[in-house]
Design a protein around this motif. Structure first.
Motif, PDB file in Angstrom:
ATOM      1  N   ASP A  40     -44.271  24.757 -26.858  1.00 21.57           N
ATOM      2  CA  ASP A  40     -44.031  24.328 -25.483  1.00 21.57           C
ATOM      3  C   ASP A  40     -45.328  24.277 -24.680  1.00 21.57           C
ATOM      4  O   ASP A  40     -45.407  23.586 -23.675  1.00 21.57           O
ATOM      5  N   LYS A  41     -46.353  24.968 -25.135  1.00 19.88           N
ATOM      6  CA  LYS A  41     -47.629  25.023 -24.415  1.00 19.88           C
ATOM      7  C   LYS A  41     -48.562  23.869 -24.796  1.00 19.88           C
ATOM      8  O   LYS A  41     -49.072  23.172 -23.945  1.00 19.88           O
ATOM      9  N   CYS A  42     -48.767  23.661 -26.120  1.00 22.98           N
ATOM     10  CA  CYS A  42     -49.774  22.676 -26.541  1.00 22.98           C
ATOM     11  C   CYS A  42     -49.201  21.488 -27.310  1.00 22.98           C
ATOM     12  O   CYS A  42     -49.923  20.540 -27.600  1.00 22.98           O
ATOM     13  N   GLY A  43     -47.912  21.545 -27.669  1.00 22.67           N
ATOM     14  CA  GLY A  43     -47.299  20.436 -28.374  1.00 22.67           C
ATOM     15  C   GLY A  43     -47.469  20.456 -29.881  1.00 22.67           C
ATOM     16  O   GLY A  43     -47.007  19.552 -30.571  1.00 22.67           O
ATOM     17  N   ALA A  44     -48.116  21.474 -30.418  1.00 27.07           N
ATOM     18  CA  ALA A  44     -48.273  21.575 -31.867  1.00 27.07           C
ATOM     19  C   ALA A  44     -46.904  21.681 -32.518  1.00 27.07           C
ATOM     20  O   ALA A  44     -46.003  22.309 -31.992  1.00 27.07           O
ATOM     21  N   ARG A  45     -46.752  21.043 -33.690  1.00 26.48           N
ATOM     22  CA  ARG A  45     -45.482  21.088 -34.420  1.00 26.48           C
ATOM     23  C   ARG A  45     -45.665  21.935 -35.662  1.00 26.48           C
ATOM     24  O   ARG A  45     -46.587  21.707 -36.435  1.00 26.48           O
ATOM     25  N   GLY A  46     -44.780  22.920 -35.839  1.00 26.08           N
ATOM     26  CA  GLY A  46     -44.881  23.843 -36.962  1.00 26.08           C
ATOM     27  C   GLY A  46     -43.589  23.968 -37.740  1.00 26.08           C
ATOM     28  O   GLY A  46     -42.519  23.589 -37.265  1.00 26.08           O
ATOM     29  N   ASN A  47     -43.717  24.512 -38.945  1.00 28.75           N
ATOM     30  CA  ASN A  47     -42.554  24.715 -39.807  1.00 28.75           C
ATOM     31  C   ASN A  47     -41.646  25.825 -39.298  1.00 28.75           C
ATOM     32  O   ASN A  47     -40.432  25.734 -39.413  1.00 28.75           O
ATOM     33  N   GLN A  48     -42.241  26.882 -38.766  1.00 29.80           N
ATOM     34  CA  GLN A  48     -41.503  28.073 -38.343  1.00 29.80           C
ATOM     35  C   GLN A  48     -41.892  28.444 -36.908  1.00 29.80           C
ATOM     36  O   GLN A  48     -43.016  28.147 -36.482  1.00 29.80           O
ATOM     37  N   PRO A  49     -41.028  29.124 -36.187  1.00 33.93           N
ATOM     38  CA  PRO A  49     -41.384  29.574 -34.837  1.00 33.93           C
ATOM     39  C   PRO A  49     -42.659  30.426 -34.818  1.00 33.93           C
ATOM     40  O   PRO A  49     -43.411  30.399 -33.850  1.00 33.93           O
ATOM     41  N   GLU A  50     -42.917  31.154 -35.892  1.00 32.99           N
ATOM     42  CA  GLU A  50     -44.101  32.011 -35.971  1.00 32.99           C
ATOM     43  C   GLU A  50     -45.403  31.218 -36.039  1.00 32.99           C
ATOM     44  O   GLU A  50     -46.490  31.773 -35.898  1.00 32.99           O
ATOM     45  N   ASP A  51     -45.310  29.899 -36.265  1.00 32.33           N
ATOM     46  CA  ASP A  51     -46.505  29.066 -36.406  1.00 32.33           C
ATOM     47  C   ASP A  51     -47.071  28.595 -35.080  1.00 32.33           C
ATOM     48  O   ASP A  51     -48.160  28.014 -35.050  1.00 32.33           O
ATOM     49  N   VAL A  52     -46.346  28.807 -33.988  1.00 30.16           N
ATOM     50  CA  VAL A  52     -46.805  28.340 -32.675  1.00 30.16           C
ATOM     51  C   VAL A  52     -46.681  29.446 -31.629  1.00 30.16           C
ATOM     52  O   VAL A  52     -45.968  30.421 -31.830  1.00 30.16           O
ATOM     53  N   CYS A  53     -47.376  29.267 -30.529  1.00 29.01           N
ATOM     54  CA  CYS A  53     -47.369  30.287 -29.468  1.00 29.01           C
ATOM     55  C   CYS A  53     -46.037  30.362 -28.728  1.00 29.01           C
ATOM     56  O   CYS A  53     -45.514  31.442 -28.484  1.00 29.01           O
ATOM     57  N   ARG A  54     -45.532  29.206 -28.329  1.00 28.95           N
ATOM     58  CA  ARG A  54     -44.289  29.150 -27.539  1.00 28.95           C
ATOM     59  C   ARG A  54     -43.323  28.166 -28.195  1.00 28.95           C
ATOM     60  O   ARG A  54     -43.261  27.004 -27.796  1.00 28.95           O
ATOM     61  N   PRO A  55     -42.583  28.629 -29.198  1.00 29.97           N
ATOM     62  CA  PRO A  55     -41.710  27.729 -29.945  1.00 29.97           C
ATOM     63  C   PRO A  55     -40.529  27.190 -29.137  1.00 29.97           C
ATOM     64  O   PRO A  55     -39.940  27.897 -28.335  1.00 29.97           O
ATOM     65  N   GLN A  56     -40.265  25.912 -29.364  1.00 30.33           N
ATOM     66  CA  GLN A  56     -39.091  25.275 -28.777  1.00 30.33           C
ATOM     67  C   GLN A  56     -38.562  24.314 -29.833  1.00 30.33           C
ATOM     68  O   GLN A  56     -39.224  23.346 -30.172  1.00 30.33           O
ATOM     69  N   SER A  57     -37.402  24.593 -30.387  1.00 29.35           N
ATOM     70  CA  SER A  57     -36.856  23.776 -31.464  1.00 29.35           C
ATOM     71  C   SER A  57     -36.220  22.500 -30.927  1.00 29.35           C
ATOM     72  O   SER A  57     -35.905  22.403 -29.752  1.00 29.35           O
ATOM     73  N   GLY A  58     -36.080  21.539 -31.825  1.00 30.95           N
ATOM     74  CA  GLY A  58     -35.365  20.330 -31.499  1.00 30.95           C
ATOM     75  C   GLY A  58     -36.137  19.285 -30.730  1.00 30.95           C
ATOM     76  O   GLY A  58     -35.575  18.356 -30.202  1.00 30.95           O
ATOM     77  N   ARG A  59     -37.405  19.387 -30.662  1.00 29.84           N
ATOM     78  CA  ARG A  59     -38.207  18.397 -29.953  1.00 29.84           C
ATOM     79  C   ARG A  59     -38.717  17.358 -30.880  1.00 29.84           C
ATOM     80  O   ARG A  59     -39.123  17.548 -31.943  1.00 29.84           O
TER      81      ARG A  59
END
Length: 59
Positions: A40-59
């Motif tokens: 949610d902060k930088c727009g990076a897309r990751g496999n797991q919530p642990e891969d990003v700072c502020r995960p938001q699924s379904g985007r």
């Protein structure tokens, strides 16, 4: 994103934004080859919530 702006600073060294900054392309590919969450902060897309700072699924 600097470590102090991450809600999980202990995990930040493995977050995609940090890996990108460090130029760790192989690790980046391993952590975003089948993305399910977006930071949610930088727009990076990751496999797991642990891969990003502020995960938001379904985007």
């Amino acid at each position: 994103m600097s470590d102090d702006h991450c809600p999980t600073p202990k995990m930040h060294p493995k977050h995609l934004c940090k890996l990108k900054k460090l130029g760790q392309a192989e690790e980046l590919r391993a952590r975003n080859n089948t993305p399910t969450v977006t930071c949610d902060k930088c727009g990076a897309r990751g496999n797991q919530p642990e891969d990003v700072c502020r995960p938001q699924s379904g985007r």
